[in-house]
Design a protein around this motif. Structure first.
Motif, PDB file in Angstrom:
ATOM      1  N   LEU A 160      40.066  40.591  38.362  1.00 16.30           N
ATOM      2  CA  LEU A 160      39.517  41.878  38.798  1.00 16.30           C
ATOM      3  C   LEU A 160      40.565  42.620  39.626  1.00 16.30           C
ATOM      4  CD1 LEU A 160      36.679  42.993  38.348  1.00 16.30           C
ATOM      5  CD2 LEU A 160      36.044  42.104  40.586  1.00 16.30           C
ATOM      6  N   ARG A 211      43.747  42.174  39.653  1.00 18.60           N
ATOM      7  CA  ARG A 211      44.910  42.500  38.835  1.00 18.60           C
ATOM      8  C   ARG A 211      44.669  43.797  38.054  1.00 18.60           C
ATOM      9  NH1 ARG A 211      45.130  40.840  34.070  1.00 18.60           N
ATOM     10  NH2 ARG A 211      46.995  41.179  32.871  1.00 18.60           N
ATOM     11  N   ILE A 212      43.507  43.874  37.387  1.00 20.99           N
ATOM     12  CA  ILE A 212      43.193  45.064  36.599  1.00 20.99           C
ATOM     13  C   ILE A 212      43.104  46.291  37.502  1.00 20.99           C
ATOM     14  CG2 ILE A 212      41.330  46.186  35.306  1.00 20.99           C
ATOM     15  CD1 ILE A 212      42.820  44.407  33.506  1.00 20.99           C
ATOM     16  N   LEU A 213      42.511  46.111  38.696  1.00 25.75           N
ATOM     17  CA  LEU A 213      42.380  47.244  39.618  1.00 25.75           C
ATOM     18  C   LEU A 213      43.746  47.713  40.102  1.00 25.75           C
ATOM     19  CD1 LEU A 213      39.230  46.646  41.802  1.00 25.75           C
ATOM     20  CD2 LEU A 213      39.837  48.721  40.573  1.00 25.75           C
ATOM     21  N   ARG A 214      44.639  46.763  40.382  1.00 26.72           N
ATOM     22  CA  ARG A 214      45.984  47.154  40.825  1.00 26.72           C
ATOM     23  C   ARG A 214      46.691  47.941  39.730  1.00 26.72           C
ATOM     24  NH1 ARG A 214      46.286  42.323  43.522  1.00 26.72           N
ATOM     25  NH2 ARG A 214      47.264  41.242  41.776  1.00 26.72           N
ATOM     26  N   THR A 233      44.968  51.441  39.358  1.00 28.75           N
ATOM     27  CA  THR A 233      45.315  52.412  40.394  1.00 28.75           C
ATOM     28  C   THR A 233      46.779  52.835  40.257  1.00 28.75           C
ATOM     29  OG1 THR A 233      45.719  50.548  41.883  1.00 28.75           O
ATOM     30  CG2 THR A 233      43.588  51.630  42.047  1.00 28.75           C
ATOM     31  N   LEU A 272      41.273  55.966  47.200  1.00 26.65           N
ATOM     32  CA  LEU A 272      41.243  54.552  47.589  1.00 26.65           C
ATOM     33  C   LEU A 272      40.514  54.384  48.928  1.00 26.65           C
ATOM     34  CD1 LEU A 272      44.843  53.529  46.510  1.00 26.65           C
ATOM     35  CD2 LEU A 272      42.738  52.470  45.696  1.00 26.65           C
ATOM     36  N   THR A 309      36.804  54.790  48.497  1.00 28.73           N
ATOM     37  CA  THR A 309      36.243  53.609  47.839  1.00 28.73           C
ATOM     38  C   THR A 309      36.168  52.445  48.826  1.00 28.73           C
ATOM     39  OG1 THR A 309      37.341  54.382  45.817  1.00 28.73           O
ATOM     40  CG2 THR A 309      36.408  52.173  45.767  1.00 28.73           C
ATOM     41  N   LEU A 319      32.746  50.403  50.025  1.00 26.43           N
ATOM     42  CA  LEU A 319      32.595  48.951  49.850  1.00 26.43           C
ATOM     43  C   LEU A 319      32.605  48.208  51.185  1.00 26.43           C
ATOM     44  CD1 LEU A 319      35.004  48.535  46.815  1.00 26.43           C
ATOM     45  CD2 LEU A 319      32.511  48.288  46.751  1.00 26.43           C
ATOM     46  N   GLU A 368      34.732  40.705  46.136  1.00 30.14           N
ATOM     47  CA  GLU A 368      35.899  40.734  45.248  1.00 30.14           C
ATOM     48  C   GLU A 368      36.419  42.148  45.042  1.00 30.14           C
ATOM     49  OE1 GLU A 368      37.720  38.257  44.647  1.00 30.14           O
ATOM     50  OE2 GLU A 368      36.219  37.059  45.681  1.00 30.14           O
ATOM     51  N   LEU A 369      35.506  43.115  44.937  1.00 29.97           N
ATOM     52  CA  LEU A 369      35.941  44.509  44.783  1.00 29.97           C
ATOM     53  C   LEU A 369      36.663  44.964  46.050  1.00 29.97           C
ATOM     54  CD1 LEU A 369      32.818  46.128  43.049  1.00 29.97           C
ATOM     55  CD2 LEU A 369      35.081  45.771  42.039  1.00 29.97           C
ATOM     56  N   ILE A 399      40.586  46.208  46.158  1.00 25.25           N
ATOM     57  CA  ILE A 399      41.014  47.537  46.626  1.00 25.25           C
ATOM     58  C   ILE A 399      41.938  47.381  47.833  1.00 25.25           C
ATOM     59  CG2 ILE A 399      40.282  49.797  47.457  1.00 25.25           C
ATOM     60  CD1 ILE A 399      39.156  49.480  44.817  1.00 25.25           C
TER      61      ILE A 399
END
Lengths: 242, 242
Positions: free
Chosen positions: B90, B92-95, B98, B108, B111, B115, B173-174, B178
């Protein structure tokens, strides 16, 4: 005896090499040396500079291609380019993550509340006239929908459009991804209701209230109504054993 | 002439076959027919049942393995199992998301606020004695840290520990993902400050206030202090041109 599915079981070395290529490209993207639109070096150059076999490079490329991070140019000359990653990859990973962790509905609801409060507030501040008229169009379709199967995609679409109405692309994509993750349980729970039409009526009223707050540019009201809607809808769905 | 990097440029058919295997397994995970711990069918059976070549199955497995969704059993008998996906995928994909979208710092921050307000509130309701004493330990280390390089990892760790103190694994995790995405810009901005020690003092006071609210089980106060901290820290970092 079970046949091993994955060659790297016999070739840990090769697998590490292919991971090395993957990390090299990902780090290049993260530190900005590879930007969206950039072409990547040819396979042979990457293989040489990273001191790995071309098959390792190819495997890494397949992974990045599947994730929509790179794409092969179709024109003569070939080559591979970095592309702006679609939110789909984010939604896909989140769906798998929530499925594999049996992420509870309560956790998903709390996450939706956190994200969609912001989405609704941003929509109230930034929604364009076009977006508002599209949202009104979806509302009209929802009122006319006479089956769960017809209604639920419109319900999802409403939340997705609100999420995308704001300027914050990251919040929007996360909202869409989480909404996607609850789409199926919501559908199944709705189908199992004794009298779904009563639920539908409530949902239409709540969506209408959210849209009114967005159209009248009241961010706090839009956020509060979005949270109340998500919580009350879940409370009703929960009674079905969702 | 550029050499094509990806074989699927010449073999769209083969590429589609390998995508088909990927979708089959992913849908199986999402609809629950493949659960964490389950073994997948042998390569030859998957290839036969999906009517694709074994190379297509192998490529799909590589992708899923890289994403930490499956793992090859090392024991005799081989086989491949579905594993609980780590949050790393998660993050990795978010990095990458962004980075490729040049997601603005404002997006960012907003967000993070959405969170981490929830993370802080959940921590105030659910943090164990052990977590609280660990958080106090990190606070002590932060106060003693005399360089940006020593301080920043502790700053990140504090936010990660707060995020994981609650029961909501998805929010955690989110939040972690972030926070990871802003770690580097925060480091660079901090290094460029004329007098970082003043900033450090403020950060320690704010973190201390958040920890106090968490320790005294005041969710709303913890959430408000977390939001105020994220916004004021960003306002200061912004002056450096971040």
């Amino acid at each position: 005896m079970r046949e091993p599915l994955i060659e790297s079981v016999e070739e840990p070395e090769e697998s590490r090499k292919y991971e090395a290529v993957l990390r090299h490209i990902e780090n290049g993207i993260i530190d900005g040396s590879y930007r969206a639109g950039d072409s990547l070096p040819p396979e042979r150059d990457l293989a040489a500079s990273l001191n790995v076999g071309r098959s390792a490079v190819r495997e890494a490329m397949r992974v990045l291609q599947t994730q929509g991070i790179i794409e092969a140019s179709t024109g003569r000359g070939g080559g591979t380019r970095v592309v702006p990653q679609q939110g789909d990859a984010l939604a896909r990973i989140l769906r798998l993550y929530t499925a594999l962790h049996n992420t509870g509905m309560v956790d998903l609801i709390e996450t939706r509340v956190a994200l969609e409060r912001v989405s609704a507030a941003e929509a109230a501040m930034q929604a364009s006239k076009a977006t508002l008229s599209n949202l009104n169009g979806v509302m009209a379709e929802m009122r006319e929908a006479n089956s769960v199967e017809a209604f639920n995609p419109l319900d999802t679409l409403f939340h997705v459009m609100v999420a995308r109405a704001g300027r914050n692309g990251l919040i929007a994509e996360l909202t869409v991804a989480i909404r996607e993750a609850v789409r199926r349980p919501i559908l199944l729970a709705s189908l199992s209701m004794d009298d779904w039409t009563v639920f539908k009526e409530t949902l239409c009223q709540e969506h209408g209230g959210i849209l009114l707050a967005i159209s009248s540019h009241q961010p706090d009201l839009a956020a509060d109504r979005m949270e109340a809607h998500i919580r009350s809808a879940y409370a009703t769905l929960k009674k079905t054993g969702m």
